[in-house]
Write an enzyme that holds these catalytic residues in place. Sequence first.
Site, PDB file in Angstrom:
ATOM      1  N   LYS A 205      -5.684 -66.821  16.377  1.00 53.86           N
ATOM      2  CA  LYS A 205      -5.164 -67.845  17.283  1.00 53.86           C
ATOM      3  C   LYS A 205      -5.706 -67.605  18.696  1.00 53.86           C
ATOM      4  O   LYS A 205      -6.189 -68.506  19.342  1.00 53.86           O
ATOM      5  CB  LYS A 205      -3.633 -67.781  17.266  1.00 53.86           C
ATOM      6  N   GLU A 211      -8.978 -56.083  16.533  1.00 51.12           N
ATOM      7  CA  GLU A 211      -9.245 -55.745  15.132  1.00 51.12           C
ATOM      8  C   GLU A 211     -10.091 -56.839  14.480  1.00 51.12           C
ATOM      9  O   GLU A 211     -11.067 -56.570  13.766  1.00 51.12           O
ATOM     10  CB  GLU A 211      -7.932 -55.614  14.332  1.00 51.12           C
ATOM     11  N   GLY A 266       1.726 -67.292  15.372  1.00 55.14           N
ATOM     12  CA  GLY A 266       0.874 -66.679  14.342  1.00 55.14           C
ATOM     13  C   GLY A 266       1.600 -66.482  13.020  1.00 55.14           C
ATOM     14  O   GLY A 266       1.084 -66.816  11.945  1.00 55.14           O
ATOM     15  N   ARG A 267       2.821 -65.985  13.069  1.00 53.54           N
ATOM     16  CA  ARG A 267       3.554 -65.680  11.823  1.00 53.54           C
ATOM     17  C   ARG A 267       4.096 -66.942  11.139  1.00 53.54           C
ATOM     18  O   ARG A 267       4.690 -66.853  10.072  1.00 53.54           O
ATOM     19  CB  ARG A 267       4.649 -64.649  12.103  1.00 53.54           C
ATOM     20  N   GLU A 352       8.972 -59.304  13.743  1.00 54.68           N
ATOM     21  CA  GLU A 352       8.290 -59.691  14.980  1.00 54.68           C
ATOM     22  C   GLU A 352       9.085 -60.799  15.678  1.00 54.68           C
ATOM     23  O   GLU A 352       9.046 -60.937  16.891  1.00 54.68           O
ATOM     24  CB  GLU A 352       6.853 -60.154  14.690  1.00 54.68           C
ATOM     25  N   HIS A 383      12.149 -47.939 -10.328  1.00 53.13           N
ATOM     26  CA  HIS A 383      11.782 -46.562 -10.649  1.00 53.13           C
ATOM     27  C   HIS A 383      11.338 -45.802  -9.413  1.00 53.13           C
ATOM     28  O   HIS A 383      10.677 -44.766  -9.518  1.00 53.13           O
ATOM     29  CB  HIS A 383      10.673 -46.560 -11.700  1.00 53.13           C
ATOM     30  N   LYS A 509      -1.306 -52.470  22.327  1.00 50.30           N
ATOM     31  CA  LYS A 509      -2.704 -52.928  22.365  1.00 50.30           C
ATOM     32  C   LYS A 509      -3.362 -52.490  23.672  1.00 50.30           C
ATOM     33  O   LYS A 509      -4.500 -52.062  23.703  1.00 50.30           O
ATOM     34  CB  LYS A 509      -2.777 -54.459  22.279  1.00 50.30           C
TER      35      LYS A 509
HETATM   36  O1  F6P Z   1       0.502 -58.366  16.438  1.00 51.25           O
HETATM   37  C1  F6P Z   1       0.650 -59.311  17.437  1.00 51.25           C
HETATM   38  C2  F6P Z   1       0.011 -60.589  17.061  1.00 51.25           C
HETATM   39  O2  F6P Z   1      -0.078 -61.306  18.237  1.00 51.25           O
HETATM   40  C3  F6P Z   1       0.766 -61.373  15.991  1.00 51.25           C
HETATM   41  O3  F6P Z   1       1.838 -62.057  16.503  1.00 51.25           O
HETATM   42  C4  F6P Z   1      -0.309 -62.234  15.463  1.00 51.25           C
HETATM   43  O4  F6P Z   1       0.031 -62.822  14.257  1.00 51.25           O
HETATM   44  C5  F6P Z   1      -1.447 -61.246  15.371  1.00 51.25           C
HETATM   45  O5  F6P Z   1      -1.290 -60.431  16.531  1.00 51.25           O
HETATM   46  C6  F6P Z   1      -2.803 -61.844  15.335  1.00 51.25           C
HETATM   47  O6  F6P Z   1      -3.050 -62.641  16.461  1.00 51.25           O
HETATM   48  P1  F6P Z   1      -4.283 -63.642  16.527  1.00 51.25           P
HETATM   49  O7  F6P Z   1      -4.111 -64.677  15.486  1.00 51.25           O
HETATM   50  O8  F6P Z   1      -4.260 -64.187  17.917  1.00 51.25           O
HETATM   51  O9  F6P Z   1      -5.526 -62.824  16.271  1.00 51.25           O
END
Ligand code: F6P
Length: 544
Positions: A205, A211, A266-267, A352, A383, A509
């Site tokens: 987003k 990452e 995002g979620r 979150e 189990h 971060k």
């Molecule tokens: O971990 C924080 C966060 O901002 C989440 O809320 C989000 O889903 C994820 O990082 C990935 O964010 P983006 O879609 O901006 O890469």
Amino acid sequence: MNINTTPVWQALTEHYTHTRNVEMRKQFADEPDRFSRMHEKLHGMLVDFSKNRVNEETLSLLCRLAETAGLPEKAEAMRRGGIINTSEKRAVLHTALRLPADAGPVYVNGENVVPKLHRELERALDFAEKLISGEYTGSSGERITDLVHIGIGGSDLGPQMVALALKPYHKNVRVHFVSNADDADIAEVLPKLDARRTVFSIASKSFGTPETLLNAHTARDWFLAQGMGEADIKRHFVAISSNLPAVAQFGIAPENIFAMFDWVGGRYSVWSAIGLPVMVAVGAEHFRAFLAGAHAMDEHFFSAPYRRNIPVLLGLLGVWYSNFYGAESHAVIPYSHALRRLPAHLQQLDMESNGKHTTLGGKEVDYQTGPIIWGEEGVNCQHAFFQLIHQGTRLIPVDFVVPVTTPYQIGSHHQFVVANAFAQSEALMRGKTLEEAREALAHLPENERSELAVHNEFSGNRPSNTILLDALDPFTLGMLIAMYEHKVFVQGAVWQINSFDQWGVEYGKVLAKTIQPELAGAGTPQHDSSTNGLIAYYRSQHQG
Ligand code: F6P
């Protein structure tokens, strides 16, 4: 508002002191209609909440709590595009993403967003269909066989879970997911691919998540190392983002960008173009059914009276255990291999969203908010950790999520699984009295019997909800996920918090940005002695 000083909260506290020792076992014996009063059916879903430590008065007080907390107004504000994510000054409109194209307007800053979001949805669905049919080819004219979706958090967990859950609906393009910055993740996927037949979808987003950008660059380097040229990137890399300038800077052609909107968290984004890997895996028709399922749950949530409203009831029951019984966690156990990533998705969705200690009004809360969400697929977890849920010292409410049919129909596997799910919820509720334990050990000599009986006694009275799905199909899965989204909303509303920001995640971060160059040897780390010591040890292992 201080929710825990309201009269209804006080009434619930009082009610708790009178009812906390009531045995569900006895309630079931005394109330033959308990199941019929305490379950709800909606399309292909049945939610049984009768195995909870509640009576009608509890439910009525909890519904009053929701009213007092302003849930009706808050839900309406969400639906209409109000700026309910106040700290980020944004509307929260994942529900708009599942509106039919001919739905009435939803305004954000004076603009009706329904046509715009449908245009973007159609573009993504069209792209997915063209990959499936082979109309969209790689730069050398070859059919695309693999889509690699690179994202993290909400840009990964939802689509990954849904794609996995809908495996029986998959068509001919394989979908892969890469999320972790640990190079082991992408290293597992790349060797399976033929660059000429692969499309990468970079989902972020913000298009600023390190990452994802790291993995995207690694994918691009790999792609070029396979003998593909810069000009081929255009055909093999697409992006899903709301930050269009950052995507352009990465080198992705504007026509290959699928927009998402800043009013979708995002979620909560699997319903948007972030769901592209799902669209590619199952095709447009099934994705539309997935959206329609979520919309059906939205309609129910926005209109059903609270005593009959599935997400409201589930949310309030969670509040009852968190704030009155002191439960610390909530387990979600899908009795379904296909739903094995559901707990991971719900962890982000719930924790979150509601892992917050500051109210919307900026005050520190003096009550518990979001519980720890955890779980694993059943039957396996019986189990592993079920011992603690049955006989441990903590109260852990459980959701059993159980599809009642299987597409595979191999022998009696499915019946075995369902029988175990039902047996677990029954055992948690009933427990086993000392007398029953002694009876079951009647074959043993008296001294051994007494010694063992105490270990075989289960206190029981442990709450659970059972959520049955007629089939694990796109429509029902859409309903299930939307149900949990609204459950989280209900709890956030009661706790007076903003369920839609995530400032806590940002801090880690920022710190990582300082430490990475230090690991590479830059400067003298100026942290606490623990962090300095860890950095020094890492450096010592990378010398020479
Ligand atoms: O971990 C924080 C966060 O901002 C989440 O809320 C989000 O889903 C994820 O990082 C990935 O964010 P983006 O879609 O901006 O890469």
